[in-house]
Design a protein around this motif. Structure first.
Motif, mmCIF file in Angstrom:
data_model
loop_
_atom_site.group_PDB
_atom_site.id
_atom_site.type_symbol
_atom_site.label_atom_id
_atom_site.label_comp_id
_atom_site.label_asym_id
_atom_site.label_seq_id
_atom_site.Cartn_x
_atom_site.Cartn_y
_atom_site.Cartn_z
ATOM 1 N N HIS A 1 31.870 -14.087 27.901
ATOM 2 C CA HIS A 1 32.430 -14.294 29.114
ATOM 3 C C HIS A 1 33.203 -13.184 29.514
ATOM 4 N N SER A 2 33.976 -12.557 28.581
ATOM 5 C CA SER A 2 34.633 -11.312 28.805
ATOM 6 C C SER A 2 33.855 -10.172 29.225
ATOM 7 N N ALA B 1 32.645 -10.888 32.923
ATOM 8 C CA ALA B 1 33.662 -10.768 33.872
ATOM 9 C C ALA B 1 33.853 -9.397 34.366
ATOM 10 N N GLN C 1 34.399 -17.274 41.797
ATOM 11 C CA GLN C 1 34.562 -17.512 40.234
ATOM 12 C C GLN C 1 33.200 -18.048 39.682
#
Length: 364
Positions: free
Chosen positions: A251-252, A255, A266
């Motif tokens: 996810h990082s 992102a 989002q």
């Protein structure tokens, strides 16, 4: 091939009916029984249609576990579930067995799910419960079936039992529906859920067949509608999907990519190949998955979704921009870093460039 596609679309609700029946079991039994029951049903129907000698299926579960001592209870549940579901085949325009299948016949059907794939010939690839946690939690999951010929995906079908008909509901757990419905009455356009999405390679078309409940019974009307990817190519307006579980994707890193290309919305975190369905239907524009080092992507987790997005007008490649390779067996061998699916070429090019610029600083 058109006749083949039609058969595939018709049999999809039969094994989705099995999903509902198996929800009553405990978690471990539920998943195991679901996997084998779906594999048996699919194998039996394909064999009925094309002859058992012509059916070869790549699937995760093999028949060996069910044949071991101590598996009697699970095997009994599988046999009962398969027969209950096949009794409903006529409701979907399919011919069921003339008599109840015995244990050996069910095991024989499952035993055809032992193909290792490859670059030549025809085989099917099946994921009976893609999105295990989604299935357990009553959230999004998919049943995925694809036909591969000489290493190329030529037909894909995604059964999405909990996929709501409006995009915004994807952001909520299905249980929220019971709460929201008390505040404002739902309509067929707002919450009706469940669909089958399918496409044939080279047709330039992808289709969605909604599942409609009438008097609490699943019916299969002739109500397929064409779908296509979103026309949004401005990153600031685009929505990207990623797996819910962090173990399945970073996810990082995604992102960081989102920030670098100007994605403001989002992320839409959805279980299973419903992410592919969301892009094909125009509910999202980007799907990015970058697994941890050492993880090998399986062909049944992508095959059906790839051909559906492509025929709906989208683009799916690895992070270098190369097509996914389904000709090397059970895994996507040679995959460069991750999988990127986009609604259009412009968004796809921007994501590819962002990956190249950011990869060396990542921990993947």
């Amino acid at each position: 091939m058109i006749e083949l596609a039609n058969r595939k679309v018709l049999l999809t609700p039969v094994y989705m009916e099995g999903c509902l029946r198996l929800r009553k079991l405990c978690v471990k039994e539920k998943i195991s029984a679901f996997d084998w029951s779906v594999q048996a049903i699919i194998s039996w129907i394909l064999s009925k249609s094309f002859g058992s000698k012509n059916v070869s299926i790549v699937a995760e579960e093999d028949v060996q576990t069910l044949s071991k001592p101590g598996a009697d209870r699970l095997l009994k549940v599988v046999v009962e579930t398969v027969n209950e579901c096949l009794c409903e085949a006529y409701r979907f325009g399919l011919e069921g067995p003339e008599s109840t299948l015995c244990t050996s016949e069910v095991l024989e059907a499952i035993s055809r799910c032992n193909s290792s794939g490859g670059s030549t010939g025809r085989f099917w690839t099946l994921d009976p419960v893609d999105g295990t946690l989604g299935f357990i939690r009553g959230d999004q999951y998919a049943v995925a079936l694809a036909l591969i010929e000489d290493g190329e995906v030529v037909l894909g079908v995604l059964g999405c039992p909990n996929y709501p008909m409006r995009k915004e509901w994807l952001c909520y757990h299905p249980r929220y529906h019971s709460i929201i419905s008390k505040l404002s009455p739902t309509t067929s356009e707002s919450w009706d859920k469940g669909c089958v999405i399918y496409a044939q390679k080279g047709s330039g078309e992808a289709w969605m067949q909604p599942l409609i409940h009438v008097n609490k019974k699943l019916v299969w009307p002739n109500s397929a509608i064409p779908i296509q990817v979103s026309s949004i190519d401005d990153p600031a307006l685009a929505t990207f999907c990623e797996p819910v579980e962090k173990a399945n994707s970073s996810h990082s890193f995604t992102a960081g990519l989102a920030h670098s290309v100007g994605l403001r919305n989002q992320p839409l975190r959805v279980y299973s190949m419903v992410k592919y369905a969301a892009i094909a239907r125009g509910d999202a524009e980007i799907f990015m998955k970058f697994a941890r080092a050492g993880y090998k992507e399986k062909i049944w987790d992508h095959a059906a979704g790839v051909v559906i997005i492509q025929e709906a007008g989208g683009v799916v490649t690895d992070a270098r921009g190369c097509p996914l390779n389904f000709s090397k067996g059970m895994y996507l061998e040679g995959l460069d870093r991750g999988v990127i699916a986009c609604a259009g070429a412009n968004l796809h090019d921007k994501i590819i460039s962002a990956v190249d610029a950011s990869w060396n600083s990542s921990c993947l």
